[in-house]
Structure formats: structure tokens, C-alpha cells
Write an enzyme that holds these catalytic residues in place. Structure first.
Site, PDB file in Angstrom:
ATOM      1  N   GLU A 128      -2.034   8.811  -0.561  1.00 38.02           N
ATOM      2  CA  GLU A 128      -3.201   8.030   0.021  1.00 38.02           C
ATOM      3  C   GLU A 128      -4.351   8.533  -0.135  1.00 38.02           C
ATOM      4  O   GLU A 128      -5.459   8.204  -0.554  1.00 38.02           O
ATOM      5  CB  GLU A 128      -2.536   7.675   1.249  1.00 38.02           C
ATOM      6  CG  GLU A 128      -3.466   6.808   2.223  1.00 38.02           C
ATOM      7  CD  GLU A 128      -3.266   6.510   3.558  1.00 38.02           C
ATOM      8  OE1 GLU A 128      -2.310   6.977   4.171  1.00 38.02           O
ATOM      9  OE2 GLU A 128      -3.476   5.243   4.058  1.00 38.02           O
ATOM     10  N   ASP A 167       1.036  -1.259   0.156  1.00 35.59           N
ATOM     11  CA  ASP A 167       0.054  -0.017  -0.034  1.00 35.59           C
ATOM     12  C   ASP A 167       1.034   1.218  -0.107  1.00 35.59           C
ATOM     13  O   ASP A 167       0.568   2.325  -0.698  1.00 35.59           O
ATOM     14  CB  ASP A 167      -0.939   0.164   1.173  1.00 35.59           C
ATOM     15  CG  ASP A 167      -0.310  -0.125   2.444  1.00 35.59           C
ATOM     16  OD1 ASP A 167       0.823  -0.638   2.559  1.00 35.59           O
ATOM     17  OD2 ASP A 167      -0.809   0.524   3.458  1.00 35.59           O
ATOM     18  N   TRP A 173     -11.552  -5.964  -1.434  1.00 43.51           N
ATOM     19  CA  TRP A 173     -10.504  -6.349  -0.962  1.00 43.51           C
ATOM     20  C   TRP A 173     -10.342  -7.720  -1.538  1.00 43.51           C
ATOM     21  O   TRP A 173      -9.429  -8.124  -2.677  1.00 43.51           O
ATOM     22  CB  TRP A 173     -10.015  -6.103   0.333  1.00 43.51           C
ATOM     23  CG  TRP A 173      -9.406  -5.011   0.546  1.00 43.51           C
ATOM     24  CD1 TRP A 173      -8.265  -4.463   0.987  1.00 43.51           C
ATOM     25  CD2 TRP A 173     -10.434  -3.440   0.558  1.00 43.51           C
ATOM     26  NE1 TRP A 173      -8.136  -3.127   1.209  1.00 43.51           N
ATOM     27  CE2 TRP A 173      -9.374  -2.574   0.931  1.00 43.51           C
ATOM     28  CE3 TRP A 173     -11.543  -3.338   0.470  1.00 43.51           C
ATOM     29  CZ2 TRP A 173      -9.464  -1.194   1.193  1.00 43.51           C
ATOM     30  CZ3 TRP A 173     -11.845  -1.840   0.550  1.00 43.51           C
ATOM     31  CH2 TRP A 173     -10.972  -0.953   0.992  1.00 43.51           C
ATOM     32  N   ARG A 184       5.768   4.350   6.042  1.00 38.68           N
ATOM     33  CA  ARG A 184       5.326   3.913   7.378  1.00 38.68           C
ATOM     34  C   ARG A 184       5.561   2.719   7.763  1.00 38.68           C
ATOM     35  O   ARG A 184       5.742   1.769   6.971  1.00 38.68           O
ATOM     36  CB  ARG A 184       3.867   4.780   7.501  1.00 38.68           C
ATOM     37  CG  ARG A 184       2.746   3.952   7.142  1.00 38.68           C
ATOM     38  CD  ARG A 184       1.535   4.437   7.380  1.00 38.68           C
ATOM     39  NE  ARG A 184       0.334   3.612   6.567  1.00 38.68           N
ATOM     40  CZ  ARG A 184      -0.643   4.334   6.104  1.00 38.68           C
ATOM     41  NH1 ARG A 184      -0.467   5.699   6.032  1.00 38.68           N
ATOM     42  NH2 ARG A 184      -1.460   3.729   5.374  1.00 38.68           N
ATOM     43  N   ASP A 185       5.205   2.238   9.043  1.00 41.45           N
ATOM     44  CA  ASP A 185       5.367   0.912   9.536  1.00 41.45           C
ATOM     45  C   ASP A 185       4.009   0.189   8.907  1.00 41.45           C
ATOM     46  O   ASP A 185       3.168  -0.444   9.758  1.00 41.45           O
ATOM     47  CB  ASP A 185       5.344   0.608  10.996  1.00 41.45           C
ATOM     48  CG  ASP A 185       4.174   1.562  11.629  1.00 41.45           C
ATOM     49  OD1 ASP A 185       3.315   2.267  10.881  1.00 41.45           O
ATOM     50  OD2 ASP A 185       3.905   1.289  12.916  1.00 41.45           O
ATOM     51  N   GLU A 186       3.861  -0.032   7.610  1.00 40.82           N
ATOM     52  CA  GLU A 186       2.615  -0.727   7.173  1.00 40.82           C
ATOM     53  C   GLU A 186       3.075  -1.555   5.773  1.00 40.82           C
ATOM     54  O   GLU A 186       3.703  -2.653   5.971  1.00 40.82           O
ATOM     55  CB  GLU A 186       1.582   0.225   6.541  1.00 40.82           C
ATOM     56  CG  GLU A 186       0.345  -0.561   6.253  1.00 40.82           C
ATOM     57  CD  GLU A 186      -1.103   0.148   6.742  1.00 40.82           C
ATOM     58  OE1 GLU A 186      -0.776   1.235   7.218  1.00 40.82           O
ATOM     59  OE2 GLU A 186      -2.043  -0.657   6.263  1.00 40.82           O
ATOM     60  N   HIS A 220       0.894   6.310  -2.250  1.00 44.88           N
ATOM     61  CA  HIS A 220      -0.198   5.163  -2.265  1.00 44.88           C
ATOM     62  C   HIS A 220      -0.727   5.131  -3.580  1.00 44.88           C
ATOM     63  O   HIS A 220      -1.168   6.386  -4.140  1.00 44.88           O
ATOM     64  CB  HIS A 220      -1.111   5.473  -1.273  1.00 44.88           C
ATOM     65  CG  HIS A 220      -1.393   4.446  -0.158  1.00 44.88           C
ATOM     66  ND1 HIS A 220      -0.537   4.671   0.938  1.00 44.88           N
ATOM     67  CD2 HIS A 220      -2.304   3.907   0.374  1.00 44.88           C
ATOM     68  CE1 HIS A 220      -1.047   3.952   1.895  1.00 44.88           C
ATOM     69  NE2 HIS A 220      -2.133   3.314   1.600  1.00 44.88           N
TER      70      HIS A 220
HETATM   71  C1  RAM Z   1      -4.698   1.088   5.172  1.00 45.17           C
HETATM   72  C2  RAM Z   1      -3.930   0.702   4.008  1.00 45.17           C
HETATM   73  C3  RAM Z   1      -4.423   0.389   2.577  1.00 45.17           C
HETATM   74  C4  RAM Z   1      -6.211   0.227   2.733  1.00 45.17           C
HETATM   75  C5  RAM Z   1      -6.484  -0.287   4.163  1.00 45.17           C
HETATM   76  C6  RAM Z   1      -7.921  -0.662   4.329  1.00 45.17           C
HETATM   77  O1  RAM Z   1      -4.128   1.154   6.257  1.00 45.17           O
HETATM   78  O2  RAM Z   1      -3.019   1.810   3.904  1.00 45.17           O
HETATM   79  O3  RAM Z   1      -4.150   1.175   1.789  1.00 45.17           O
HETATM   80  O4  RAM Z   1      -6.458  -0.839   1.960  1.00 45.17           O
HETATM   81  O5  RAM Z   1      -6.100   0.608   5.187  1.00 45.17           O
END
Ligand code: RAM
Length: 869
Positions: free
Chosen positions: A743, A463, A540, A467-469, A764
Site C-alpha cells: 500500500e 483497495d 477518484w 483489513r476491514d476495508e 494494494h
Molecule cells: C484508503 C484506501 C484506498 C485509498 C483511500 C483514499 O483507506 O485503502 O486505497 O484510495 O484510502
């Protein structure tokens, strides 16, 4: 003899791949013709077990004979069984439309990898945990060996639970961040490297450095040690000598290991490197490793060892900073001029023990300092401690950062613009799309879209990169998949990702929100009991059907559909079994994620996407010749559409929620009656107008917005949205300096400044899914599901938006498809089209008569002079 020539032979989408484990690899070739309408009417493939045999026409593995067929992609090998580590040479010739034969192609080849587990003699080796260290140092592993005879062929097969760098005699021989990210509990990919040319008679040293990677290091916000405690390495080198004998070099207890200068190197936490602790000469013969330890041998691995599917991760560009500023604190902030992903290399000269830090961020705060608030727990810092021996050069190894700005802290002298360079790192997918227009802002938007892909397609479609993702969110991936496939060759990238999705499909049939899962489900299941999270999420999980379909559409890949058909059926059946009279429950709690000023009801979204997955599954069943299933799912789709209309569509055509997204999805997924379509179009356009020609869609609606408008007669509105500069819009971000897709629409606004930092990525790609519309409609390069992979090309440019010209091309499996149109204010229109050999095209001209031309390969020019002249 014909003038048609065979070029660019590929195996499994690659030129001369090695280490394959597919038992029937697919063969591809292109052809070039000097004449218009070049086609193939037949082909002949010959495969031999050596180059020599092939050249002497001894096709000992397979001779297809003359096959009357126009197929030149995905032709499965159909000869004798392939052997483990076998090498196969092939060529193809074709007959043209007049049955004239071409010359043979150049010889291509592929090599098989180690096909059965029993043939792996190597052991997994690592290094015991360093006592007392919170972050673990990277293990260094080495093995000297001697080659006594002349080598005919040598292939190194390597992988890791973790990530590894591989070296031979001091030179890197592998790629970056290999073996990439998979669900390591289920599978790990094996890389194969041909080292024949490097193994002369004499002494050699193999060296590997291990990183925690996704296996043991920090994965997003899911913590560390998700799959295992610490990294392990596995390698088997197969050497064939000229005298016909064979040898193996394997990882085992005879290797030596030590910690070295890398104190830690973590995807999310950055790296610390102490050059004073370098193991000088460790990669060369003669180094004294007597103080090193014996490695720790792991008893085994229960997952699958599979051949690498994904494209390798590489440094694809280096970038010089565009400016540098000294701060009051005495640090230096560099601007790379582009929000990018990768890392920085720095040159430095100074005293032993001096510590410098490279800190990375996407934006600057109003006071000019780095904006790091949006990184959450991620630390995009690399620390280097000098050894003090002249000019030193450093770049980190097992981490990556998302950044435009780099702060250099503690630099011992005056740096300049030559002090650092940025390295752009991602899965190296060949660029297939080019797009340029007369409008500089539209061009910038396209550039931002491609940078979003470069920044986030790193082993999995993440995504965000900062960041920590950095997780493989499936919703983001599906909405962007078609755009991604125009920009770059994503055949292998998404083929691998579909495995990631299937590996974590739930027993219920639910596809997950992120893939690989990495513990998100456990986290979520726990929270689901508290009703925070849904067991599935519409838009999703649907990626499990939408992405394979997209790969079929863009590449004509039937195998991906065959391979994952059962998984897709399970998903649709799961959805069906959790509905109330075919209306999906309203728990899909991500909704139309990050929509702006418009809340789409979950049950409308969820039912629409349920219908779409079912519709695609019916099409897929049709492609696979499963006609009963096709009829069943087609009927199910009609029933869902009817249930949707009954539950959500009012008499005046208003759809529950009344957002742009509800109309867009209903239109694009074909859920409405003819009359309702017109009403939906009307309500959609009215909503856009009421908002001052502005959009309100989030992740799930945005990709379909411009297509829905264009397909239903509102091309002008689509162009208005594209070019809108007021908030919220794509151009609003560009006006404020964006070089990637943000994002959220309101990531930064004139009124509010930065959005809440806990969720404010500036890289994003989801909202960049408008790229699909730019290729399919603005330029007009469209695929045909009835002849997928651009076997039949639909050219249908849609001029508008005051653009005076558009040029676009797409490198298909058959070759280049190009469109260039221009128009004058007086209304003169010119269109140039290029169609590759062995395809046909239907060209729709946007003139008053909407004329249609059916053509074969070649270059065509159409001109229409306005009556106004
Ligand atoms: C966020 C992510 C992503 C998204 C979900 C629902 O944390 O960055 O882009 O698909 O949530």
C-alpha cells in the site's frame, strides 16, 4: 478459396454465454491467416433459432448478407427481436483482401435470460433470524422434485440478496460468492446455469446455502446489514421437455429450510463450522426434512434483476505451502510463499468436538508470530469443530482472507506440508498479458503487480483484501485500470464496475470515492459538515470517465461510452460548476495519496484532473459523433489548461507545489505550453536527481511518472526509477521479500520496521500501475485511440536499464500481439514482432535512424548490427 480461417467466435466478450439481457448482443470473431497481411474485407453473419436450422442455412433470425467492412469485433446483432429465454446459433464467414471467401466458422451460440419481471414467478426465500445469535447461521434450503419426461433444455436462473452456493444432487453447479457485489438497492445480477445434462428422468434435489455476503454481512469498516437484515435467495429453473411442454421449478414456500453446520460465515469476520451439525444427505433424494422449517418468503424486491455482467468468482489455483514451523505455543505456522487471497483447506483426523483454527496474516512479526495488527477489525480466522469420523476436510464458504502465512491452532496430531492447501480466489478474468525480461527483479515486480490484481479484483476492484476495508475505491481503480487491462481481460469486470459507479453517482453529478457506495456517502456527508471530507475527490471520481475511456482504448468498446455518456457529462459539468474561474477548490483531501516526502497541493491536483476528465470527454464526444459537444469540451479543456497555467505555473516553469506529481500530471494531461513542457521536464528530472534518483509520487502521480519521463526524452531516468533499490522504490520492497505491491512505499523499512498498523496493507495494487509503462514503453505494445482495441497496433519498444532482453505479449480481441527484443553490449539489436490478422501495425525501431515500418499481420524480425562491431 482463401487460406484465412475464422476462429474464436464470441458474444458479448464470451464464448457461448447464456442468460443475456442485452437486446443487441455484440459479436466478435478472430481469424488466422497463413500469409502476411491477412485482412477481412467483408463478412456475412447468419443467426438461426436452432442449430439445425443454421446448419441447413435457414437463418430465420438474421442474415446480414455480405457486408463490406473490416470490422470483426463488436458487431451488433441486427435481426428479428430476441425472445426471453431464446437460444440463438450463429456463424460467420469472411472475405479476405482479395475478395476470396472463407469457410463458415464453427457454430457459436448465445441464450437470452428472463427478460421481463412479469416472467419471474419465483419468490425470494430465506430463513428467519436465529434468536439470540449475534452472528447468524447460514440458512440451508432444499427442494426435491421429480422429472417425469425427457428434458430438452433446462436452465437455472438464480441470484441472492447475500451470497449463495447452488447444488444439484450433491454437486456444486454455480460459482463462488455469487451474485457478486452491486448496489443491491438498485440492482442484483442473475446467474444462469445450464443443467440440461444433469436432469435425467427421475428424482432430483436442488440445494442452496446462503451467506450474508456484502448484503447483510460486514462490509469493510461500514458495519453489517448495510443493505438488508438477512439473506434471501431467488431461483427459477426453466425446463423444456422433448415433447414440447415446459415446466418451472421456483423458489417458494414449498421449499424447506434449516440451519446447519455453518454458525456464521462473514467476509470480514471469518467462519465457524461445526461438523457435528452437518445435515448428512440433505442434498440427496430421500433425506427426511420433516424437522426443517418452511422458508420465510420476502414480499418483493424493488431493485432491477439484471443479467450477470461481471466474470464469475472462482478458485483459480491451489497452492501448497513452502514451509512449516512449530511455534513455542504448540501451533504451526505455514508459509505459502506468496501473498495471496482466498482461503485454506485443511485435512484433519481427530476426536469429535476438537476445535481447530486457521488464522491468516500477510507478514510475521520479528518474533515469528503472525502480524495481525494491520487487520484492524477484520478477523481472518476460520474455526472447524471435528465430527470425529475418520479423515475430515474443511474449507470455508462465504469469507476470504488476504495472507501469506497460515497459523494452524489446536491441531490434534502432527501436521505436515500436505495438511493444508491455499485456494486462490478472484474474479476469473482470462490472462491476456505475459511479460518477462533478462532482469529477475523486474520479473518479480511484474509478478507482484499481477498478484495484486488477482488479490483485489473480486467482484469489484478492492483497495485491499485483508483489513476491514476491501472497498471499491475509485482512485485506485482508475490509476491501475490500464495495467489491469494488459494483464487480464477486464472488459466485463470494468463494464460491471462502471455500473457500480453510475449507480451511486450523486444527484449533483459527483462520482464517489468508493463504488458500490455501501453507506460511505452517508458516513462522509455527516463528516463533511464537520469539514473532514470533500463532496468529491479529484483522481477518484474521475474514474467515471477514465475507466470507460480505457475500455474503449483497449477493446474498442463504443457501447460503454454511449451507455454512460450522460453520467460523464454530469460529472464534468459538476466539476465546472464548482470551480473558481476554472480552478478547482483545494478540498480534495486525499491529495496525492501516500506520496513520500512531497505534498502536492490539492488545488493543483484537482484542476489537473478536471482538465483530464474534460479532455477525455471531448474525445468521447468525438467518438460518438457528437461534434458540437466535442468542440465545447475541447474548448473547455483549453480554458482549464490556460487557467492552470495562470494560477500555478511561474515564469521559470515551476509549478505550484514543485513535486514530481505536479510536473508529471501537467505533462501527461497536456496542460503546458511547449516551452513550459521543457521546463517541467527539467524540474521533474532535477527533483528526481536531488532525491538520489528516487521517486516521491503517491497514487495519483505514480502511474504517469515513467510515461511522462519517457515521452519527454528521459528514458534513462525512467529506467533508473524502475530499477532503483534504495528506499523509496519498487525494488526496495522486493529486496525485502515482497510478493505483492504494498500500500505504501514505507510499509516496512529497515529503520522503522512496520508502518503504523492502522493503514498498512501489503496487497494494494495502486503503486503497481507501473505495469502500464512496462507494456507500453519497455516492451512497446501500444494502443492507438484512432483505431482502438488494437485494430492498429503501435509497436515502439524502448530498450534501456541494462536489460539485455524483454519478451511480452498481449492477447487482444484480434489475437496475440507479441514483442521480443534483445540487445548486446556491443549495441546489436534484434526485434521480433507478431501482429494478428485483420490488424495493421506501425513498428518504430529504436535505432539511430528511428526508422518506421508499416506492416500487416504476420511475424517480423528486425536486426541491426552496431557500427562498433
Ligand atoms: C484508503 C484506501 C484506498 C485509498 C483511500 C483514499 O483507506 O485503502 O486505497 O484510495 O484510502
Amino acid at each position: 478459396m482463401t487460406t484465412i480461417r475464422v476462429v474464436t467466435c464470441k458474444t458479448e466478450y464470451r464464448i457461448n454465454p447464456i442468460g443475456l439481457d442485452v437486446r443487441k448482443p455484440r459479436l466478435f470473431w478472430q481469424m488466422r491467416s497463413d500469409h502476411e497481411g491477412g485482412v477481412q474485407s467483408a463478412y456475412q453473419i447468419r443467426v438461426a433459432s436452432s442449430r439445425d436450422k443454421l446448419e441447413h442455412d435457414q437463418a430465420d433470425m438474421w442474415d446480414s448478407g455480405k457486408v463490406c467492412s473490416n470490422t470483426s469485433t463488436h458487431v451488433p446483432y441486427d435481426g428479428k427481436p430476441l425472445q426471453s429465454e431464446g437460444e440463438y446459433y450463429w456463424k460467420v464467414r469472411i472475405w479476405d483482401g482479395s475478395d476470396m471467401q472463407s469457410a463458415w466458422s464453427e457454430t457459436a451460440y448465445w441464450m437470452m435470460g428472463i427478460l421481463s419481471r412479469g416472467e419471474w414467478n419465483a419468490q425470494w426465500i430465506g430463513r428467519k433470524t436465529e434468536p439470540g445469535a449475534l452472528m447468524q447461521p447460514s440458512p440451508f434450503l432444499r427442494k426435491p422434485f421429480e422429472v417425469k419426461k425427457k428434458v430438452l433444455r433446462a436452465i437455472a436462473y438464480a441470484t441472492a440478496l447475500g451470497v449463495y452456493d447452488l447444488n444439484l444432487n450433491g454437486e456444486r453447479i454455480g460459482e463462488r460468492l455469487a451474485p457478486g457485489w452491486t448496489d443491491y438497492n438498485t440492482r442484483v445480477q442473475v446467474q444462469a446455469v445450464d443443467i440440461t445434462d444433469r436432469l435425467e428422468v427421475g428424482e432430483h434435489v436442488l440445494g442452496a446455502i446462503l451467506g450474508d455476503g456484502w448484503y447483510a454481512g460486514t462490509v469493510g469498516f461500514l458495519g453489517n446489514k448495510v443493505y438488508g437484515e438477512r439473506p434471501f435467495f431467488l431461483m427459477q429453473v426453466s425446463i423444456n421437455y422433448e415433447d414440447g411442454t415446459r415446466d418451472n421449478i421456483i423458489t417458494d414456500s414449498s421449499w424447506r429450510t434449516s440451519k446447519g453446520p455453518i454458525h456464521y460465515s462473514d467476509m470480514i469476520k471469518g467462519e465457524t463450522y461445526d461438523a457435528r451439525e452437518e445435515l448428512t444427505g440433505w442434498l440427496l433424494h430421500g433425506y427426511d426434512d420433516s424437522s426443517w422449517e418452511a422458508p420465510d418468503v420476502r414480499s418483493g424486491y424493488n431493485g432491477l434483476l439484471v443479467a450477470e455482467v461481471e466474470p464469475p468468482i472462482r478458485i483459480t489455483q491451489t497452492r501448497k505451502p513452502v514451509s512449516m514451523k512449530k511455534t513455542e505455543a504448540g501451533t504451526y505456522i505455514y508459509d505459502m510463499g506468496q501473498n495471496m487471497v482466498g482461503w485454506t483447506e485443511v485435512k484433519v483426523h481427530g476426536e469429535r468436538g476438537t476445535r481447530i483454527t486457521l488464522s491468516h496474516a500477510e507478514m510475521l512479526n520479528p518474533d515469528g508470530t503472525l502480524y495481525v495488527a494491520n487487520l484492524r477489525e477484520a478477523c481472518q480466522q476460520d474455526h472447524y469443530i471435528l465430527k470425529g469420523e475418520g479423515q475430515e476436510c474443511y474449507e470455508p464458504r462465504f469469507t476470504f482472507h488476504g495472507f501469506r502465512y497460515v497459523e494452524l491452532i489446536g491441531y490434534p496430531s502432527e501436521p505436515d506440508l500436505e495438511t493444508i492447501v491455499g485456494k486462490v480466489v478472484h474474479s476469473d478474468m482470462p490472462v491476456t498479458g505475459q511479460l518477462e525480461t533478462s532482469d529477475a527483479m523486474v520479473n518479480q515486480l511484474y509478478s507482484n503487480i499481477t498478484w495484486g490484481q488477482r488479490g483485489n479484483f473480486l467482484s469489484v476492484p478492492t483497495d485491499c483484501p485483508q483489513r476491514d476495508e476491501r472497498l471499491g475505491w475509485t482512485g485506485d481503480a482508475q490509476i491501475f485500470a490500464r495495467t489491469a487491462a494488459y494483464n487480464m481481460d477486464v472488459s466485463r469486470f470494468f463494464s460491471k464496475y462502471v455500473w457500480d459507479m453510475v449507480d451511486c453517482q450523486q444527484p449533483s453529478g459527483a462520482f464517489t470515492d468508493v463504488a458500490p457506495d455501501a453507506g460511505w456517502i452517508r458516513h462522509k456527508n455527516w463528516n463533511t459538515r464537520l469539514n473532514w471530507f470533500a463532496p468529491d475527490n479529484s483522481g477518484w471520481g474521475d474514474a467515471g470517465v477514465i475507466i470507460p475511456w480505457t475500455i474503449y482504448l483497449m477493446y474498442g468498446d463504443v457501447r460503454i461510452l454511449e451507455t454512460h455518456y450522460e453520467a460523464m457529462v454530469k460529472w464534468v459539468n459538476y466539476l465546472k460548476n464548482t470551480t473558481n474561474e476554472l480552478v478547482r477548490p483545494g478540498y480534495a483531501n486525499y491529495a496525492d495519496w501516500l506520496s513520500i516526502g512531497a505534498d502536492t497541493p490539492n488545488e493543483v491536483l484537482a484542476t489537473a484532473y478536471f482538465a483530464y476528465s474534460t479532455k477525455l470527454l471531448a474525445l468521447i464526444a468525438g467518438v460518438l459523433g457528437k461534434s458540437e459537444n466535442e468542440i465545447t469540451y475541447q474548448a473547455l479543456f483549453s480554458d482549464i489548461a490556460a487557467a492552470f497555467r495562470k494560477a500555478f505555473v511561474a515564469n521559470d516553469g515551476r509549478i505550484h507545489g514543485d513535486t514530481q506529481t505536479v510536473y508529471v500530471l501537467a505533462l501527461q494531461f497536456g496542460l503546458l505550453t511547449e516551452e513550459q513542457r521543457k521546463q517541467a521536464q527539467h524540474h521533474l528530472v532535477a527533483d528526481i536527481h536531488e532525491r538520489g534518483d528516487r521517486l516521491s509520487t503517491g497514487f495519483l502521480g505514480v502511474g504517469y511518472l515513467l510515461p511522462a519521463l519517457t515521452d519527454n526524452g528521459s528514458l534513462d531516468v525512467a529506467y533508473k526509477l524502475l530499477k532503483q533499490e534504495a528506499f523509496p522504490s519498487w525494488m526496495y520492497s522486493i529486496k525485502h521479500g515482497a510478493t505483492t505491491i504494498w500500500e505504501r512505499w514505507d510499509g516496512w523499512t529497515e529503520e522503522q520496521g512496520f508502518q503504523t498498523p492502522s493503514m498498512n496493507s501489503f496487497n494494494h495494487y495502486s503503486l503497481g500501475s507501473v505495469g502500464e509503462w512496462m507494456f507500453r514503453y519497455m516492451a512497446g505494445i501500444e494502443a492507438d485511440p484512432k483505431a482502438p482495441g488494437f485494430k492498429h497496433v503501435i509497436i515502439s519498444p524502448k530498450p534501456g536499464g541494462d536489460l539485455s532482453w524483454v519478451k511480452a505479449s498481449y492477447e487482444s480481441l484480434y489475437g496475440r500481439i507479441a514483442v521480443a527484443w534483445s540487445q548486446t553490449e556491443e549495441g546489436d539489436f534484434r526485434l521480433e514482432v507478431e501482429v494478428p490478422a485483420n490488424t495493421t501495425a506501425t513498428i518504430h525501431l529504436p535505432d539511430l535512424a528511428a526508422s518506421v515500418h508499416k506492416v500487416g499481420s504476420g511475424r517480423y524480425v528486425f536486426e541491426s548490427i552496431s557500427m562498433l562491431n
